[in-house]
Write a protein that holds these residues in place. Structure first.
Motif, mmCIF file in Angstrom:
data_model
loop_
_atom_site.group_PDB
_atom_site.id
_atom_site.type_symbol
_atom_site.label_atom_id
_atom_site.label_comp_id
_atom_site.label_asym_id
_atom_site.label_seq_id
_atom_site.Cartn_x
_atom_site.Cartn_y
_atom_site.Cartn_z
ATOM 1 N N ARG A 1 0.690 -1.164 0.046
ATOM 2 C CA ARG A 1 0.113 0.081 0.031
ATOM 3 C C ARG A 1 1.024 1.215 0.032
ATOM 4 N NH1 ARG A 1 -3.600 1.913 5.096
ATOM 5 N NH2 ARG A 1 -4.321 3.914 4.345
ATOM 6 N N SER A 2 0.706 2.172 -1.078
ATOM 7 C CA SER A 2 1.466 3.449 -1.179
ATOM 8 C C SER A 2 1.019 4.216 -0.051
ATOM 9 C CB SER A 2 1.549 3.923 -2.539
ATOM 10 O OG SER A 2 2.060 3.086 -3.498
ATOM 11 N N THR A 3 1.934 5.022 0.629
ATOM 12 C CA THR A 3 1.620 6.038 1.359
ATOM 13 C C THR A 3 0.785 7.290 0.744
ATOM 14 O OG1 THR A 3 3.727 5.629 2.515
ATOM 15 C CG2 THR A 3 2.451 7.471 3.285
ATOM 16 N N SER A 4 -0.132 7.570 1.269
ATOM 17 C CA SER A 4 -1.230 8.740 0.708
ATOM 18 C C SER A 4 -1.044 9.887 1.859
ATOM 19 C CB SER A 4 -2.680 8.083 0.888
ATOM 20 O OG SER A 4 -3.021 7.993 2.377
ATOM 21 N N ARG A 5 -1.588 10.970 1.196
ATOM 22 C CA ARG A 5 -1.268 12.398 1.671
ATOM 23 C C ARG A 5 -1.928 12.310 3.120
ATOM 24 N NH1 ARG A 5 0.699 16.778 -0.897
ATOM 25 N NH2 ARG A 5 0.178 15.595 -2.873
ATOM 26 N N GLU A 6 -3.021 11.833 3.448
ATOM 27 C CA GLU A 6 -3.535 11.933 4.879
ATOM 28 C C GLU A 6 -3.494 10.519 5.347
ATOM 29 O OE1 GLU A 6 -4.121 14.669 6.577
ATOM 30 O OE2 GLU A 6 -3.582 15.874 4.714
ATOM 31 N N ASP A 7 -2.222 9.645 5.235
ATOM 32 C CA ASP A 7 -2.380 8.353 5.715
ATOM 33 C C ASP A 7 -2.381 8.162 7.135
ATOM 34 O OD1 ASP A 7 -1.516 5.588 6.216
ATOM 35 O OD2 ASP A 7 -0.602 5.584 4.023
ATOM 36 N N ASP A 8 -3.385 7.503 7.845
ATOM 37 C CA ASP A 8 -3.479 7.322 9.381
ATOM 38 C C ASP A 8 -2.353 6.350 9.747
ATOM 39 O OD1 ASP A 8 -4.275 4.881 7.928
ATOM 40 O OD2 ASP A 8 -6.070 4.654 9.022
ATOM 41 N N ARG A 9 -1.627 5.693 9.111
ATOM 42 C CA ARG A 9 -0.676 5.002 9.668
ATOM 43 C C ARG A 9 0.890 5.779 10.133
ATOM 44 N NH1 ARG A 9 0.651 1.161 4.633
ATOM 45 N NH2 ARG A 9 0.526 3.174 3.462
ATOM 46 N N VAL A 10 0.885 7.113 9.485
ATOM 47 C CA VAL A 10 1.858 7.820 9.664
ATOM 48 C C VAL A 10 1.948 8.444 11.153
ATOM 49 C CG1 VAL A 10 3.372 9.654 8.987
ATOM 50 C CG2 VAL A 10 2.202 7.948 7.369
ATOM 51 N N THR A 11 2.772 8.390 11.990
ATOM 52 C CA THR A 11 3.132 9.152 13.244
ATOM 53 C C THR A 11 3.125 10.498 13.102
ATOM 54 O OG1 THR A 11 5.418 8.813 13.434
ATOM 55 C CG2 THR A 11 3.889 6.915 14.339
ATOM 56 N N ARG A 12 3.132 11.292 14.010
ATOM 57 C CA ARG A 12 3.425 12.749 14.094
ATOM 58 C C ARG A 12 4.709 13.030 13.679
ATOM 59 N NH1 ARG A 12 1.426 14.808 19.696
ATOM 60 N NH2 ARG A 12 2.379 12.830 20.243
ATOM 61 N N ILE A 13 5.690 12.498 14.244
ATOM 62 C CA ILE A 13 7.110 12.783 13.924
ATOM 63 C C ILE A 13 7.472 12.117 12.622
ATOM 64 C CG2 ILE A 13 7.957 10.345 14.981
ATOM 65 C CD1 ILE A 13 9.845 13.876 14.515
ATOM 66 N N GLY A 14 6.893 11.037 12.175
ATOM 67 C CA GLY A 14 6.841 10.520 10.799
ATOM 68 C C GLY A 14 6.497 11.308 9.677
ATOM 69 N N LYS A 15 5.503 12.271 9.872
ATOM 70 C CA LYS A 15 4.961 13.093 8.851
ATOM 71 C C LYS A 15 5.969 14.107 8.892
ATOM 72 C CE LYS A 15 -0.205 13.042 9.809
ATOM 73 N NZ LYS A 15 -1.297 13.850 10.273
ATOM 74 N N PHE A 16 6.725 14.260 9.729
ATOM 75 C CA PHE A 16 7.703 15.570 9.471
ATOM 76 C C PHE A 16 9.185 14.962 9.055
ATOM 77 C CE2 PHE A 16 11.623 17.338 11.159
ATOM 78 C CZ PHE A 16 11.582 18.542 10.814
ATOM 79 N N ILE A 17 9.475 13.890 9.246
ATOM 80 C CA ILE A 17 10.713 13.208 8.845
ATOM 81 C C ILE A 17 10.452 12.673 7.099
ATOM 82 C CG2 ILE A 17 11.508 12.494 11.303
ATOM 83 C CD1 ILE A 17 10.768 9.669 10.479
ATOM 84 N N ARG A 18 9.267 12.495 6.876
ATOM 85 C CA ARG A 18 8.869 12.117 5.734
ATOM 86 C C ARG A 18 8.820 13.265 4.648
ATOM 87 N NH1 ARG A 18 6.901 6.537 5.121
ATOM 88 N NH2 ARG A 18 6.056 7.157 3.154
ATOM 89 N N ARG A 19 8.260 14.123 5.308
ATOM 90 C CA ARG A 19 8.183 15.521 4.446
ATOM 91 C C ARG A 19 9.773 16.365 4.157
ATOM 92 N NH1 ARG A 19 4.868 17.530 7.111
ATOM 93 N NH2 ARG A 19 5.972 18.930 8.438
ATOM 94 N N THR A 20 10.597 15.770 5.060
ATOM 95 C CA THR A 20 11.730 16.511 4.993
ATOM 96 C C THR A 20 12.945 15.530 4.602
ATOM 97 O OG1 THR A 20 12.283 16.247 7.437
ATOM 98 C CG2 THR A 20 11.572 18.294 6.795
ATOM 99 N N SER A 21 12.571 14.283 4.136
ATOM 100 C CA SER A 21 13.374 13.119 3.724
ATOM 101 C C SER A 21 14.546 12.748 4.838
ATOM 102 C CB SER A 21 14.158 13.438 2.365
ATOM 103 O OG SER A 21 13.174 13.816 1.426
ATOM 104 N N LEU A 22 14.041 13.133 6.007
ATOM 105 C CA LEU A 22 15.090 12.885 7.152
ATOM 106 C C LEU A 22 14.867 11.176 7.520
ATOM 107 C CD1 LEU A 22 14.645 15.698 9.634
ATOM 108 C CD2 LEU A 22 16.591 15.227 8.105
ATOM 109 N N ASP A 23 13.733 10.478 6.882
ATOM 110 C CA ASP A 23 13.589 9.354 6.995
ATOM 111 C C ASP A 23 14.425 8.252 6.517
ATOM 112 O OD1 ASP A 23 12.121 10.001 5.033
ATOM 113 O OD2 ASP A 23 10.824 8.308 5.136
ATOM 114 N N GLU A 24 15.277 8.930 5.252
ATOM 115 C CA GLU A 24 15.965 8.103 4.572
ATOM 116 C C GLU A 24 17.571 8.088 5.243
ATOM 117 O OE1 GLU A 24 14.614 6.429 2.023
ATOM 118 O OE2 GLU A 24 12.813 7.724 1.580
#
Length: 434
Positions: free
Chosen positions: A308-331
């Motif tokens: 399942r691809s991540t969507s813009r309002e994905d309920d699986r993503v945590t609060r810190i997860g939204k930030f690190i995904r948006r800034t590519s820090l998760d990589e």
């Protein structure tokens, strides 16, 4: 054209040394500058001939010509200076004069080649070699700057027994640097024999070889083998790419270490789950490896297969997860994968094995998908800097990325990697990064 370039280059070297002597020494002409030129000229001409400064490709590709010319002039100058050092004769001529003469020579010779390239494009369609395409019932071959003839089927049949018909074929191929024949399978052997007898560089178009993607022919032990695959990078290129990876990765881990510790702490504080998300991905040579990312989803809703691809309002993503995904820090943990030689800084991005586009697995959409694994996967790549990020909702989302990946593999160069790394800074924060 070879003779013209050869004579003009000789004249340019003479005039450049004459002018350099006049500018720096003040003598017109400078006897010492002319004497130095007389020693430099044969060295340059020998190196230039060996270095393919005078070649078909140099006439048709001005960039190649300028590169070969620059190398030849630099090598000539270095060899001359080494010779003068050993015979101890370098004290009585100005090195500034010599350097100025070499620079002037390159500038004028380079301008000459650019003008010649423009002339060739305008008058000869960009080709200086004679290429003949013979159409004999095979697929249509479209190549710029070629002569084309359509073979008469009856004449081709007669050529096997009729000297007059054979003479006509021979005259058609005369003075051709390259002859390409497009014909049915049953006439390939005939054309091969005809071209051998005519003494031309002959090629026969093969649809089956086109489908196989054959890139060369090898012969050994009386057998002929089609080369259909070759490593995209040689040993020197692989070493260069690895050196670039380590030169950037080790300092990056040192500098970004504190930031990574802060991100890890925030992830741990939010829900107490693991810091890293470890997922099997397909790497170089179609071999699996465990790719590291900072966990951005809730532990109970992790998608190990990536179906399942991540969507813009994905309920699986945590609060810190939204930030690190948006800034590519998760990589950032993938720097560890680079250090372990499982990934490279630049390359095709590794996809989750269960990733879908239009309800199809990626390799079901395009059979060339697996070819992207001939190089190490990368933290960033050509597809990413072109904006191909985020969910793959349609088949074109996948094919656009795939074409960029295959282009990167085909055209790899160290400078290309550096350009992609610099361009990545513009897309670290991207509207499709969610």
């Amino acid at each position: 054209m070879y003779a013209l370039l050869f004579l003009l280059d000789t004249g340019i070297l003479f005039v450049s040394f004459w002018v350099a002597g006049a500018i720096y020494v003040g003598d017109i002409p400078s006897a010492r500058a002319i004497q130095v030129m007389q020693f430099t000229l044969p060295i340059f001409l020998v190196i230039a001939i060996y270095n393919r400064v005078y070649s078909i490709r140099a006439l048709e590709d001005w960039r190649y010509a300028l590169g070969r010319l620059a190398i030849s002039l630099v090598l000539s100058a270095m060899l001359f200076l080494v010779m003068t050092f050993y015979v101890r004769s370098g004290g009585d001529f100005a090195r500034v004069t010599y350097s100025l003469a070499i620079i002037l020579s390159f500038a004028v010779m380079a301008g000459l080649r650019v003008l010649l390239s423009f002339y060739i494009r305008k008058n000869y369609g960009g080709r200086v070699s004679n290429v003949l395409v013979i159409e004999d019932g095979g697929p249509e071959v479209v190549l710029k700057g070629t002569d084309r003839v359509t073979a008469d089927a009856a004449m081709v049949e007669k050529a096997q027994t009729d000297p007059a018909a054979l003479d006509l074929l021979g005259r058609t191929m005369r003075n051709m640097d390259r002859v390409i024949v497009s014909c049915p399978v049953e006439r390939r052997v005939f054309w091969a024999k005809i071209m051998r007898a005519a003494g031309v560089h002959g090629e026969v178009l093969s649809e089956s070889l086109q489908e196989l993607g054959a890139i060369a022919l090898e012969r050994e032990g009386g057998w002929s083998f089609l080369v259909v695959s070759a490593g995209p990078l040689g040993l020197r290129a692989r070493l260069t790419k690895r050196v670039i990876d380590l030169a950037f990765t080790i300092p990056a881990l040192v500098l970004l270490g504190p930031l990574m510790l802060i991100v890890a702490l925030l992830i741990k504080l939010e829900d107490g789950g693991p810091v890293f998300f470890v997922q099997p991905r397909m790497g170089q040579g179609n071999c699996m490896f465990d790719m590291l990312k900072f966990r951005s989803m809730k532990v109970a809703k992790l998608d190990a297969e990536g179906a399942r691809s991540t969507s813009r309002e994905d309920d699986r993503v945590t609060r810190i997860g939204k930030f690190i995904r948006r800034t590519s820090l998760d990589e950032l943990p993938q720097l560890i994968n680079v250090l372990r030689s499982e990934m490279s800084l630049v390359g095709p991005r590794p996809h989750a094995l269960g990733s879908l586009a239009n309800e199809k697995l990626f390799w079901e959409i395009d059979s060339d998908y697996w070819q992207r694994h001939s190089l190490k996967p990368g933290l960033t790549g050509l597809a990413q800097i072109r904006g191909h990020r985020g969910a793959t909702e349609t088949e074109s989302h996948l094919t656009d990325r795939l074409q960029a990946d295959l282009e990167y593999i085909r055209d790899w160069s160290p400078l290309g990697d550096l350009r992609i790394m610099l361009a990545t800074a513009r897309v670290l924060v991207h509207p499709n990064a969610y």
